[in-house]
Write an enzyme that holds these catalytic residues in place. Sequence first.
Site, PDB file in Angstrom:
ATOM      1  N   GLU A  38       3.860   7.543  -5.155  1.00 17.39           N
ATOM      2  CA  GLU A  38       3.427   6.229  -4.671  1.00 17.39           C
ATOM      3  C   GLU A  38       4.588   5.236  -4.602  1.00 17.39           C
ATOM      4  O   GLU A  38       5.476   5.274  -5.449  1.00 17.39           O
ATOM      5  CB  GLU A  38       2.407   5.635  -5.663  1.00 17.39           C
ATOM      6  CG  GLU A  38       0.971   5.710  -5.219  1.00 17.39           C
ATOM      7  CD  GLU A  38       0.654   4.814  -4.023  1.00 17.39           C
ATOM      8  OE1 GLU A  38       1.485   3.978  -3.646  1.00 17.39           O
ATOM      9  OE2 GLU A  38      -0.441   4.963  -3.474  1.00 17.39           O
ATOM     10  N   ASP A  39       4.548   4.348  -3.609  1.00 16.37           N
ATOM     11  CA  ASP A  39       5.577   3.298  -3.522  1.00 16.37           C
ATOM     12  C   ASP A  39       5.014   1.921  -3.872  1.00 16.37           C
ATOM     13  O   ASP A  39       5.766   0.950  -3.912  1.00 16.37           O
ATOM     14  CB  ASP A  39       6.167   3.229  -2.108  1.00 16.37           C
ATOM     15  CG  ASP A  39       5.158   2.686  -1.109  1.00 16.37           C
ATOM     16  OD1 ASP A  39       4.002   3.149  -1.130  1.00 16.37           O
ATOM     17  OD2 ASP A  39       5.506   1.793  -0.325  1.00 16.37           O
ATOM     18  N   ASP A  59       0.987   9.454  -1.254  1.00 17.62           N
ATOM     19  CA  ASP A  59       0.653   8.287  -0.446  1.00 17.62           C
ATOM     20  C   ASP A  59       1.400   8.467   0.886  1.00 17.62           C
ATOM     21  O   ASP A  59       2.316   9.283   0.978  1.00 17.62           O
ATOM     22  CB  ASP A  59       1.134   7.031  -1.194  1.00 17.62           C
ATOM     23  CG  ASP A  59       1.001   5.782  -0.367  1.00 17.62           C
ATOM     24  OD1 ASP A  59      -0.079   5.571   0.206  1.00 17.62           O
ATOM     25  OD2 ASP A  59       1.993   5.006  -0.269  1.00 17.62           O
ATOM     26  N   LEU A  60       1.005   7.724   1.907  1.00 18.06           N
ATOM     27  CA  LEU A  60       1.661   7.887   3.215  1.00 18.06           C
ATOM     28  C   LEU A  60       2.708   6.797   3.495  1.00 18.06           C
ATOM     29  O   LEU A  60       3.912   7.074   3.531  1.00 18.06           O
ATOM     30  CB  LEU A  60       0.596   7.874   4.330  1.00 18.06           C
ATOM     31  CG  LEU A  60       1.152   7.935   5.751  1.00 18.06           C
ATOM     32  CD1 LEU A  60       1.697   9.323   6.066  1.00 18.06           C
ATOM     33  CD2 LEU A  60       0.084   7.558   6.774  1.00 18.06           C
ATOM     34  N   ASP A  61       2.220   5.566   3.661  1.00 19.67           N
ATOM     35  CA  ASP A  61       3.102   4.463   4.052  1.00 19.67           C
ATOM     36  C   ASP A  61       4.104   4.161   2.938  1.00 19.67           C
ATOM     37  O   ASP A  61       3.715   3.817   1.826  1.00 19.67           O
ATOM     38  CB  ASP A  61       2.267   3.192   4.325  1.00 19.67           C
ATOM     39  CG  ASP A  61       1.318   3.358   5.507  1.00 19.67           C
ATOM     40  OD1 ASP A  61       1.763   3.886   6.539  1.00 19.67           O
ATOM     41  OD2 ASP A  61       0.148   2.957   5.396  1.00 19.67           O
ATOM     42  N   LYS A 119       1.493  -3.910   0.068  1.00 15.05           N
ATOM     43  CA  LYS A 119       1.659  -2.458  -0.001  1.00 15.05           C
ATOM     44  C   LYS A 119       0.508  -1.801  -0.766  1.00 15.05           C
ATOM     45  O   LYS A 119       0.171  -2.227  -1.872  1.00 15.05           O
ATOM     46  CB  LYS A 119       3.004  -2.109  -0.649  1.00 15.05           C
ATOM     47  CG  LYS A 119       4.168  -2.480   0.252  1.00 15.05           C
ATOM     48  CD  LYS A 119       5.498  -2.028  -0.318  1.00 15.05           C
ATOM     49  CE  LYS A 119       6.616  -2.399   0.646  1.00 15.05           C
ATOM     50  NZ  LYS A 119       7.941  -2.195   0.066  1.00 15.05           N
ATOM     51  N   THR A 157       6.547   3.138   7.323  1.00 14.98           N
ATOM     52  CA  THR A 157       5.702   2.311   8.189  1.00 14.98           C
ATOM     53  C   THR A 157       5.489   0.902   7.634  1.00 14.98           C
ATOM     54  O   THR A 157       4.971   0.043   8.346  1.00 14.98           O
ATOM     55  CB  THR A 157       4.324   2.983   8.383  1.00 14.98           C
ATOM     56  OG1 THR A 157       4.002   3.628   7.163  1.00 14.98           O
ATOM     57  CG2 THR A 157       4.340   3.975   9.508  1.00 14.98           C
ATOM     58  N   LYS A 195      -7.141   0.803  -3.889  1.00 15.67           N
ATOM     59  CA  LYS A 195      -6.200   0.876  -5.006  1.00 15.67           C
ATOM     60  C   LYS A 195      -6.029  -0.539  -5.554  1.00 15.67           C
ATOM     61  O   LYS A 195      -6.012  -1.466  -4.757  1.00 15.67           O
ATOM     62  CB  LYS A 195      -4.823   1.383  -4.508  1.00 15.67           C
ATOM     63  CG  LYS A 195      -4.856   2.789  -3.884  1.00 15.67           C
ATOM     64  CD  LYS A 195      -3.536   3.111  -3.192  1.00 15.67           C
ATOM     65  CE  LYS A 195      -3.620   4.444  -2.455  1.00 15.67           C
ATOM     66  NZ  LYS A 195      -2.411   4.786  -1.679  1.00 15.67           N
ATOM     67  N   SER A 225      -4.253   7.981   1.079  1.00 13.39           N
ATOM     68  CA  SER A 225      -3.743   6.745   1.692  1.00 13.39           C
ATOM     69  C   SER A 225      -4.852   5.726   1.911  1.00 13.39           C
ATOM     70  O   SER A 225      -5.990   6.090   2.202  1.00 13.39           O
ATOM     71  CB  SER A 225      -3.114   7.100   3.046  1.00 13.39           C
ATOM     72  OG  SER A 225      -2.847   5.923   3.792  1.00 13.39           O
ATOM     73  N   ALA A 226      -4.493   4.446   1.812  1.00 14.46           N
ATOM     74  CA  ALA A 226      -5.444   3.369   2.088  1.00 14.46           C
ATOM     75  C   ALA A 226      -5.587   3.126   3.590  1.00 14.46           C
ATOM     76  O   ALA A 226      -6.468   2.394   4.028  1.00 14.46           O
ATOM     77  CB  ALA A 226      -4.965   2.087   1.415  1.00 14.46           C
TER      78      ALA A 226
HETATM   79  C1  BG6 Z   1      -1.513   1.180   3.138  1.00  9.62           C
HETATM   80  C2  BG6 Z   1      -0.378   0.205   3.369  1.00  9.62           C
HETATM   81  O1  BG6 Z   1      -1.034   2.487   3.102  1.00  9.62           O
HETATM   82  O2  BG6 Z   1      -2.489   1.061   4.169  1.00  9.62           O
HETATM   83  C3  BG6 Z   1      -0.921  -1.195   3.504  1.00  9.62           C
HETATM   84  O3  BG6 Z   1       0.531   0.287   2.288  1.00  9.62           O
HETATM   85  C4  BG6 Z   1      -1.964  -1.245   4.617  1.00  9.62           C
HETATM   86  O4  BG6 Z   1       0.125  -2.096   3.757  1.00  9.62           O
HETATM   87  C5  BG6 Z   1      -3.068  -0.229   4.313  1.00  9.62           C
HETATM   88  O5  BG6 Z   1      -2.520  -2.534   4.729  1.00  9.62           O
HETATM   89  C6  BG6 Z   1      -4.150  -0.185   5.387  1.00  9.62           C
HETATM   90  O6  BG6 Z   1      -3.596   0.316   6.578  1.00  9.62           O
HETATM   91  P1  BG6 Z   1      -4.314   0.326   7.991  1.00  9.62           P
HETATM   92  O7  BG6 Z   1      -3.434   1.255   8.809  1.00  9.62           O
HETATM   93  O8  BG6 Z   1      -5.681   0.886   7.808  1.00  9.62           O
HETATM   94  O9  BG6 Z   1      -4.320  -1.074   8.491  1.00  9.62           O
HETATM   95 MG    MG Z   2       2.412   3.119   0.263  1.00 11.17          MG
END
Ligand code: BG6
Ligand code: MG
Length: 217
Positions: free
Chosen positions: A169-170, A9-11, A45, A17, A145, A114-115
């Site tokens: 994943e966090d 996962d990224l964030d 998250k 972030t 997710k 990542s989402a």
């Molecule tokens: C996820 C974050 O990685 O991405 C969420 O954990 C975030 O908090 C989601 O809402 C969507 O991100 P973005 O950058 O498309 O608004």
């Molecule tokens: Mg995350």
Amino acid sequence: MKKTGFIFDLDGVIVDTAKYHYLAWRKLANELGFEFTQGQNEQFKGVSRKRCLEILLEIGNIKASQEQFNRWLIEKNEDYLSLIEKMDESEILPDVQKVLQFLRKYHIPMALGSASKNARPILEKVNLTDYFKVIVDGTQVTKAKPDPEVFLLAAEQMGVRPKECVVFEDAVAGIEAANNAGMLSIGIGEKKVLSEAKFVFANFTEIDDKFLKRLIG
Ligand code: BG6
Ligand code: MG
């Protein structure tokens, strides 16, 4: 079972972030006249931008037209983008590169799952794009997710069977997604929050070569 593909996962896993997402959502909440706490941010998250705004409006008990909803989505993202504008390698979480370098040394394919629709530019900013054979982000998935779609797509594009994949994943929703995909879930964060994960570490400094070697066989 030998693990032959690793998904990150990224964030909150590669970069911190989550704090910038929080600040942007808090700004919007304050403009709309209510508070938004760090505790409430936990449920954001791993969750898509659209779903986050739905939850935020539920918290503030606010109804909006589709047009207004879309304007707030844009406003939040613009604020988020200005917060991450100056992001660089210094914002990579501790020992992330150590793990990426270890896996690269053993030619283990790695994917980003990542989402976020901002995942690619963030990876570029922190100069980590080259590690990843596959990048699946919020622009490619239709189901958020805890649906396993993002990770199953990453496995398919890496050419690795789901049960041979590891996911870092966090987010609670992300651990659920990994488990739903039949993958080995590794939580990065607190044990009491990520109780459904197979293993949990506070961060990558706790993950040593011995553990990684055991996973890759
Ligand atoms: C996820 C974050 O990685 O991405 C969420 O954990 C975030 O908090 C989601 O809402 C969507 O991100 P973005 O950058 O498309 O608004
Ligand atoms: Mg995350």
